[in-house]
Design a protein around this motif. Sequence first.
Motif, PDB file in Angstrom:
ATOM      1  N   GLY A 177      -3.289   3.713   4.846  1.00  0.00           N
ATOM      2  CA  GLY A 177      -2.439   5.146   4.831  1.00  0.00           C
ATOM      3  C   GLY A 177      -1.577   5.111   3.625  1.00  0.00           C
ATOM      4  O   GLY A 177      -1.177   6.378   3.159  1.00  0.00           O
ATOM      5  N   VAL A 178      -1.008   4.120   3.265  1.00  0.00           N
ATOM      6  CA  VAL A 178      -0.042   4.201   1.883  1.00  0.00           C
ATOM      7  C   VAL A 178      -0.849   4.345   0.733  1.00  0.00           C
ATOM      8  O   VAL A 178      -1.425   3.365   0.376  1.00  0.00           O
ATOM      9  N   ASN A 179      -0.241   5.187   0.023  1.00  0.00           N
ATOM     10  CA  ASN A 179      -0.711   5.276  -1.310  1.00  0.00           C
ATOM     11  C   ASN A 179      -0.142   4.408  -2.448  1.00  0.00           C
ATOM     12  O   ASN A 179      -0.693   3.961  -3.299  1.00  0.00           O
ATOM     13  N   VAL A 180       1.179   4.418  -2.548  1.00  0.00           N
ATOM     14  CA  VAL A 180       1.812   3.794  -3.585  1.00  0.00           C
ATOM     15  C   VAL A 180       3.155   3.177  -2.803  1.00  0.00           C
ATOM     16  O   VAL A 180       3.541   3.537  -1.802  1.00  0.00           O
ATOM     17  N   VAL A 181       3.181   2.012  -3.302  1.00  0.00           N
ATOM     18  CA  VAL A 181       4.457   1.026  -3.163  1.00  0.00           C
ATOM     19  C   VAL A 181       4.951   0.633  -4.576  1.00  0.00           C
ATOM     20  O   VAL A 181       4.278   0.029  -5.436  1.00  0.00           O
ATOM     21  N   SER A 182       6.290   0.817  -4.985  1.00  0.00           N
ATOM     22  CA  SER A 182       6.812   0.787  -6.385  1.00  0.00           C
ATOM     23  C   SER A 182       7.281  -0.607  -6.288  1.00  0.00           C
ATOM     24  O   SER A 182       7.380  -1.477  -5.178  1.00  0.00           O
ATOM     25  N   ASN A 183       7.424  -1.131  -7.372  1.00  0.00           N
ATOM     26  CA  ASN A 183       7.821  -2.661  -7.674  1.00  0.00           C
ATOM     27  C   ASN A 183       9.346  -2.726  -6.729  1.00  0.00           C
ATOM     28  O   ASN A 183       9.694  -3.841  -6.374  1.00  0.00           O
ATOM     29  N   SER A 184       9.989  -1.881  -7.029  1.00  0.00           N
ATOM     30  CA  SER A 184      11.376  -1.851  -6.281  1.00  0.00           C
ATOM     31  C   SER A 184      11.517  -1.828  -4.876  1.00  0.00           C
ATOM     32  O   SER A 184      12.132  -2.516  -4.378  1.00  0.00           O
ATOM     33  N   PHE A 185      10.703  -1.159  -4.392  1.00  0.00           N
ATOM     34  CA  PHE A 185      10.540  -1.223  -2.766  1.00  0.00           C
ATOM     35  C   PHE A 185       9.834  -2.503  -2.440  1.00  0.00           C
ATOM     36  O   PHE A 185      10.404  -3.125  -1.397  1.00  0.00           O
ATOM     37  N   ALA A 186       8.970  -2.970  -3.102  1.00  0.00           N
ATOM     38  CA  ALA A 186       8.200  -4.329  -2.807  1.00  0.00           C
ATOM     39  C   ALA A 186       9.013  -5.417  -2.868  1.00  0.00           C
ATOM     40  O   ALA A 186       9.248  -6.355  -1.939  1.00  0.00           O
ATOM     41  N   ASP A 187       9.979  -5.197  -3.976  1.00  0.00           N
ATOM     42  CA  ASP A 187      10.814  -6.396  -3.988  1.00  0.00           C
ATOM     43  C   ASP A 187      11.888  -6.164  -2.772  1.00  0.00           C
ATOM     44  O   ASP A 187      12.182  -7.349  -2.168  1.00  0.00           O
ATOM     45  N   GLU A 188      12.707  -5.163  -2.703  1.00  0.00           N
ATOM     46  CA  GLU A 188      13.638  -5.140  -1.517  1.00  0.00           C
ATOM     47  C   GLU A 188      13.257  -5.358  -0.370  1.00  0.00           C
ATOM     48  O   GLU A 188      13.928  -5.779   0.436  1.00  0.00           O
ATOM     49  N   PHE A 231      -1.301  -9.157   5.883  1.00  0.00           N
ATOM     50  CA  PHE A 231      -1.378  -8.009   5.564  1.00  0.00           C
ATOM     51  C   PHE A 231      -2.748  -7.298   6.045  1.00  0.00           C
ATOM     52  O   PHE A 231      -3.781  -8.051   6.072  1.00  0.00           O
ATOM     53  N   ARG A 232      -2.822  -6.004   6.072  1.00  0.00           N
ATOM     54  CA  ARG A 232      -3.784  -5.307   6.400  1.00  0.00           C
ATOM     55  C   ARG A 232      -3.887  -3.883   5.472  1.00  0.00           C
ATOM     56  O   ARG A 232      -2.699  -3.340   5.578  1.00  0.00           O
ATOM     57  N   GLY A 233      -4.834  -3.421   5.274  1.00  0.00           N
ATOM     58  CA  GLY A 233      -5.000  -2.216   4.717  1.00  0.00           C
ATOM     59  C   GLY A 233      -4.265  -1.839   3.239  1.00  0.00           C
ATOM     60  O   GLY A 233      -3.858  -0.517   3.039  1.00  0.00           O
ATOM     61  N   VAL A 234      -4.317  -2.937   2.635  1.00  0.00           N
ATOM     62  CA  VAL A 234      -3.516  -2.848   1.297  1.00  0.00           C
ATOM     63  C   VAL A 234      -4.599  -2.482   0.171  1.00  0.00           C
ATOM     64  O   VAL A 234      -5.602  -3.002  -0.260  1.00  0.00           O
ATOM     65  N   ASN A 235      -4.230  -1.282  -0.476  1.00  0.00           N
ATOM     66  CA  ASN A 235      -5.285  -0.947  -1.612  1.00  0.00           C
ATOM     67  C   ASN A 235      -4.945  -1.658  -2.830  1.00  0.00           C
ATOM     68  O   ASN A 235      -3.897  -2.452  -2.804  1.00  0.00           O
ATOM     69  N   ASN A 236      -5.515  -1.462  -3.631  1.00  0.00           N
ATOM     70  CA  ASN A 236      -5.554  -2.545  -4.948  1.00  0.00           C
ATOM     71  C   ASN A 236      -4.210  -2.289  -5.715  1.00  0.00           C
ATOM     72  O   ASN A 236      -3.445  -3.109  -6.358  1.00  0.00           O
ATOM     73  N   PHE A 237      -3.638  -0.922  -5.895  1.00  0.00           N
ATOM     74  CA  PHE A 237      -2.298  -0.693  -6.517  1.00  0.00           C
ATOM     75  C   PHE A 237      -1.269  -1.196  -5.561  1.00  0.00           C
ATOM     76  O   PHE A 237      -0.504  -1.885  -6.479  1.00  0.00           O
ATOM     77  N   ALA A 254       2.344  -8.309  -5.047  1.00  0.00           N
ATOM     78  CA  ALA A 254       2.259  -9.652  -5.955  1.00  0.00           C
ATOM     79  C   ALA A 254       3.085  -9.695  -6.863  1.00  0.00           C
ATOM     80  O   ALA A 254       3.870 -10.875  -7.302  1.00  0.00           O
ATOM     81  N   VAL A 255       3.425  -8.769  -7.841  1.00  0.00           N
ATOM     82  CA  VAL A 255       4.297  -8.713  -8.971  1.00  0.00           C
ATOM     83  C   VAL A 255       5.786  -8.831  -8.476  1.00  0.00           C
ATOM     84  O   VAL A 255       6.516  -9.803  -8.837  1.00  0.00           O
TER      85      VAL A 255
END
Length: 97
Positions: free
Chosen positions: A42-53, A73-79, A85-86
Amino acid sequence: MATFKFVTIGENLGTRVLGEKVRNMLLPMILGNEKVVLDFEGVNVVSNSFADECLAKLLLSMPLEELKRRTTFRGVNNFVRKNIAVAFKRRMLIMKA
């Protein structure tokens, strides 16, 4: 096994401030459970900043192998997958420097 549903935080996760808040919620769960499912359904977008922090900075509390052992991890879209990963790659480079 515990599950953390990121969609309860929002469908679009984008700031460092929010990432830090969520990391502070996640860390006790990860340290206190056998395994934690990081559910991005159900999550569409995760920014690099959020993912890092939120996620990559968990490496400051434990080695990568331990983090892998304690989470899945579960339910992770490609974006979202790409940005997570980055963030991990960049954080690991920073830690090596």
